[in-house]
Design an enzyme around this catalytic site. Structure first.
Site, PDB file in Angstrom:
ATOM      1  N   SER A  69       0.131  -4.758   5.108  1.00 40.88           N
ATOM      2  CA  SER A  69       1.149  -5.850   5.353  1.00 40.88           C
ATOM      3  C   SER A  69       3.284  -6.453   6.145  1.00 40.88           C
ATOM      4  O   SER A  69       3.138  -7.391   6.926  1.00 40.88           O
ATOM      5  CB  SER A  69       1.489  -7.008   4.539  1.00 40.88           C
ATOM      6  OG  SER A  69       1.924  -5.444   2.670  1.00 40.88           O
TER       7      SER A  69
ATOM      8  N   GLU B 192      11.652   2.776  -2.335  1.00 37.88           N
ATOM      9  CA  GLU B 192      12.552   2.265  -0.963  1.00 37.88           C
ATOM     10  C   GLU B 192      13.658   2.345  -1.217  1.00 37.88           C
ATOM     11  O   GLU B 192      14.534   2.445   0.218  1.00 37.88           O
ATOM     12  CB  GLU B 192      12.733   1.029  -1.431  1.00 37.88           C
ATOM     13  CG  GLU B 192      10.989  -0.151  -1.046  1.00 37.88           C
ATOM     14  CD  GLU B 192      10.554  -0.026  -2.142  1.00 37.88           C
ATOM     15  OE1 GLU B 192      10.932   0.844  -3.362  1.00 37.88           O
ATOM     16  OE2 GLU B 192       9.117  -0.597  -2.183  1.00 37.88           O
TER      17      GLU B 192
ATOM     18  N   PHE C 258      12.584  -5.725  -1.075  1.00 37.37           N
ATOM     19  CA  PHE C 258      13.240  -4.795  -1.563  1.00 37.37           C
ATOM     20  C   PHE C 258      13.824  -3.050  -0.957  1.00 37.37           C
ATOM     21  O   PHE C 258      14.511  -2.290  -1.267  1.00 37.37           O
ATOM     22  CB  PHE C 258      11.428  -3.740  -2.135  1.00 37.37           C
ATOM     23  CG  PHE C 258      10.590  -4.222  -2.888  1.00 37.37           C
ATOM     24  CD1 PHE C 258      10.801  -4.881  -4.304  1.00 37.37           C
ATOM     25  CD2 PHE C 258       8.887  -5.019  -2.433  1.00 37.37           C
ATOM     26  CE1 PHE C 258      10.026  -6.208  -4.612  1.00 37.37           C
ATOM     27  CE2 PHE C 258       8.770  -5.841  -3.415  1.00 37.37           C
ATOM     28  CZ  PHE C 258       8.975  -6.293  -4.818  1.00 37.37           C
TER      29      PHE C 258
ATOM     30  N   HIS D 133       8.399 -10.171   5.188  1.00 37.49           N
ATOM     31  CA  HIS D 133       8.180 -11.544   3.664  1.00 37.49           C
ATOM     32  C   HIS D 133       9.484 -11.551   3.185  1.00 37.49           C
ATOM     33  O   HIS D 133       9.628 -11.978   2.574  1.00 37.49           O
ATOM     34  CB  HIS D 133       7.147 -10.615   2.717  1.00 37.49           C
ATOM     35  CG  HIS D 133       5.783 -10.097   2.657  1.00 37.49           C
ATOM     36  ND1 HIS D 133       5.100  -9.889   4.233  1.00 37.49           N
ATOM     37  CD2 HIS D 133       4.564 -10.836   1.920  1.00 37.49           C
ATOM     38  CE1 HIS D 133       3.842  -9.662   3.676  1.00 37.49           C
ATOM     39  NE2 HIS D 133       3.369  -9.951   2.222  1.00 37.49           N
TER      40      HIS D 133
ATOM     41  N   ASP E 152       3.049 -15.802  -3.876  1.00 38.30           N
ATOM     42  CA  ASP E 152       3.612 -14.114  -4.858  1.00 38.30           C
ATOM     43  C   ASP E 152       4.709 -14.965  -5.654  1.00 38.30           C
ATOM     44  O   ASP E 152       5.475 -14.587  -6.542  1.00 38.30           O
ATOM     45  CB  ASP E 152       4.202 -13.192  -3.785  1.00 38.30           C
ATOM     46  CG  ASP E 152       2.810 -12.597  -3.145  1.00 38.30           C
ATOM     47  OD1 ASP E 152       2.089 -12.094  -4.156  1.00 38.30           O
ATOM     48  OD2 ASP E 152       3.095 -11.443  -2.008  1.00 38.30           O
TER      49      ASP E 152
END
Ligand SMILES: Cc1ncc(C[n+]2csc(CCOP(=O)(O)OP(=O)(O)O)c2C)c(N)n1
Ligand SMILES: [Mg+2]
Lengths: 340, 286
Positions: A58, A79, A104, A130, A138
């Protein structure tokens, strides 16, 4: 229909596609441009490496992983490790690109970004995928709408929000070839491609995509397209000519371009898929308050969290669609006229 | 402890079958979402909502309730489905999953739907919040318990290990962590992406009491939770071995089903398989 936009000298000078013609507008997610740019950057410089936190598909790092398996590192759902380890690798001369969702990284990893990347002056490039409410179903937990704010306040950080997939590729290549801790922000959804390979791109240099002197619309990211469509509608329906500035580099911002837009137009609308508090528009306001105060209208998320829904629905719900920009430009114009 | 009667186990198997059907239907309606992990935790959530939890679906804020936290929020469909069938809200509402205006947000939001305890989706944050709740219960001398459902992938998050140390420091025997050990995460096997093994030994080294069981065997899972509840002075973990996509043949064990919903034909096949499995429930026990 003859294109109102391409009769516009600015659009032609910028080698934009005929964005007023729906058939000419391709829909591609900005993150795709990152994936392509990263592979090309890897070809140009063997120090370019990629590190991913369990999101290779993604974030579009997959292509780099295939092309340069020995320069790809999978770090898992970690992360903070992603950032701090990248800083360590950068200290050995590597140029790490690190990818996750913006929520994140830099969302979760912010202090590691500040200390190990920025204060420590390490040449790490963050790819934040994103971002924005256009992430869609989401929901709020995954829709980063505060990331520009938290990144632009870090000294020495470069922050770039490209307007489409072609520009994202250009930006990826540009930051790979340029020293400095950097944040690149992408969206998940498909969005209009308006620039071409011939469109000149330079970090820190805003682009005028449309000429006009009634109102300046200063936009970044995938909403630049909405700004252009709104500007065409204002010209067609109301005879209002807007300048549209693609303000892709949030930091260091092109102050001269922002001040010139305010001086020439006398009113500004800022447009971003981010909280209006602390984002690109806030930086524009800081610059103009100090150098050339004019009425400003802020398009963006108005101090709310996101939610589930489809991308288009959410862009409308959060008042970032074409008609919201159209209305904001008229408000800005009225405020300007009531001042004189 | 008394073991469950065959009739009770059959009833639970039927509930689990309902929960799986609810997962498939809601994901089909949503057109996005996470199938694999949701299905593999259907037996655990059925056991929780239909057997183990002290709760009242009509009074989700009951102060004496056990707290069930879902740390890996992406498998929200299993929790929503189990809650609907347990009576928290109408089963038809499952079809609003992930859509504009729904209470069933793509990742669970505490303030959106009563009974969720926390907002989750960003991984690795559940055990820390559960530790806070379990400590709060101890401070108040309350006897409710805290259960935190976690994924294996989120064991790569540092915060989870900070919580493990903290829960042990405070001897939180009212805290049980359940691990969905399907060995799968987005980019492939957990052991390839970032190895977790030996996971049980790691928990032991952090002063936790460790249990392992088949997370797709409701009876075995319930019995394991009962044993965990009897532990004194230590937090407990149940490593529940599961099969991603459990119950839908073409999803089973395939990491590509982590984050996608079934297409209409695929959903039809899934529901057909689940109906067939339901027919066999009584017969199985003879
Ligand atoms: C902090 C954080 N990083 C990344 C993600 C994106 N993400 C969602 S699920 C997942 C990992 C999936 O593995 P696992 O948690 O084991 O779930 P399963 O596939 O078994 O359902 C990731 C990386 C996230 N939700 N939170
Ligand atoms: Mg897993």
């Amino acid at each position: 229909m003859a294109s109102a936009s391409l009769s516009n000298a600015a659009a032609a000078a910028m080698h934009l596609i005929d964005y007023a013609d729906p058939a000419a507008v391709k829909q591609v997610p900005t993150r795709n441009g990152f994936g392509e740019g990263l592979v090309e950057a890897g070809r140009r410089d063997e120090n370019v490496i990629a590190i991913c936190a369990d999101l290779s598909e993604s974030t579009r790092m997959e292509a780099f992983k295939k092309a340069f398996p020995s320069r790809y590192i999978e770090i898992g759902v970690a992360e903070q490790m992603l950032v701090a380890m990248a800083s360590g690798l950068a200290a050995t001369g590597k140029i790490p690109f690190i990818a996750s969702y913006a929520m994140f990284n830099p969302g979760r990893s912010w202090e590691q970004v500040r200390t190990t990347m920025a204060l420590n002056e390490m040449d790490v490039k963050i790819a934040g995928a994103h971002a924005g409410v256009s992430v869609g179903p989401d929901g709020a937990t995954h829709q980063a709408v505060e990331d520009i704010a938290i990144m632009r306040v870090i000294p020495k950080m470069t922050v770039i929000v490209p307007c489409d997939s072609v520009q994202t590729k250009q930006a990826t290549l540009a930051v790979a070839a340029r020293f400095g801790p950097t944040y690149l922000r992408f969206a998940r959804a498909e969005s209009a491609v308006i620039t071409t390979d011939a469109t000149p791109f330079e970090v820190g240099r805003a682009q005028t995509f449309r000429d006009g002197s009634d109102v300046a619309i200063v936009a970044c990211g995938i909403l630049v397209y909405n700004a252009l469509v709104a500007a065409d509608r204002l010209a067609r329906e109301d005879g209002i000519e807007c300048r549209v500035v693609n303000n892709h580099t949030i930091k260091p911002m092109d102050e001269a371009a922002v001040v010139a837009a305010a001086r020439d137009c006398g009113a500004v609308v800022t447009v971003e898929e981010h909280q209006v508090h602390g984002g690109m528009g806030s930086r524009v306001a800081e610059i103009l308050a100090a150098q050339h105060p004019v009425p400003i209208e802020f398009i963006g998320v108005q101090d709310r969290f996101g939610q589930s829904g489809n991308p288009q629905e959410l862009v409308e719900e959060y008042k970032m669609g074409v008609s919201a920009i159209y209305d904001a430009a008229k408000r800005a114009l009225r405020r300007k006229q009531s001042r004189t | 402890m008394a073991s469950l009667s065959p009739e009770r186990l059959d009833a639970l198997a039927e509930h689990a079958n309902d929960v799986r059907q609810g997962i498939i239907r809601s994901l089909l309606a949503a057109g996005s979402g996470h199938s694999g992990g949701s299905l593999d935790m259907a037996d655990v959530f059925t056991a929780m909502y239909f057997e183990l939890l002290r709760h009242d679906p009509k009074n989700p804020d009951w102060p004496e309730r056990d707290r069930l936290l879902l740390s890996c929020g992406h498998i929200a469909p299993v929790r929503y489905s189990a809650m609907a069938y347990a009576g928290y809200f109408p089963v038809e509402e499952l079809l609003t999953l992930r859509q504009f205006g729904t209470r069933l947000q793509g990742h669970p939001e505490r303030v959106s739907l009563p009974g969720l305890e926390t907002t989750s989706g960003p991984l690795g944050e559940g055990l820390a919040q559960g530790t806070g709740m379990a400590l709060g219960a101890k401070m108040d001398g309350a006897d409710w318990r805290v259960y935190v459902v976690t994924s294996d992938g989120e064991h790569q998050c540092g915060l989870h290990w900070e919580a493990m140390m903290t829960a042990a420091k405070f001897s939180l025997d009212n805290l049980t962590c359940i691990v969905d050990r399907n060995f799968i995460q987005i980019d492939g096997s957990t052991e390839d992406v970032m190895p977790l093994e030996p996971l049980a030994d790691k928990y032991r080294a952090f002063n936790w009491e460790v249990f392992e069981c088949d997370g797709n065997d409701i009876g075995a899972f319930i019995e394991t939770v009962e044993r965990a509840k009897a532990v004194k002075g230590k937090p407990q973990v149940i490593i529940a071995h599961t099969l991603m996509g459990k119950g839908v043949s073409y999803m089973e064990g395939d990491y590509l089903w982590h984050g996608k919903p079934p297409k209409p034909e695929e959903a039809e096949t899934a529901l057909r398989e689940l109906h067939a499995a339901r027919e066999l429930i009584g017969a199985n026990r003879g």
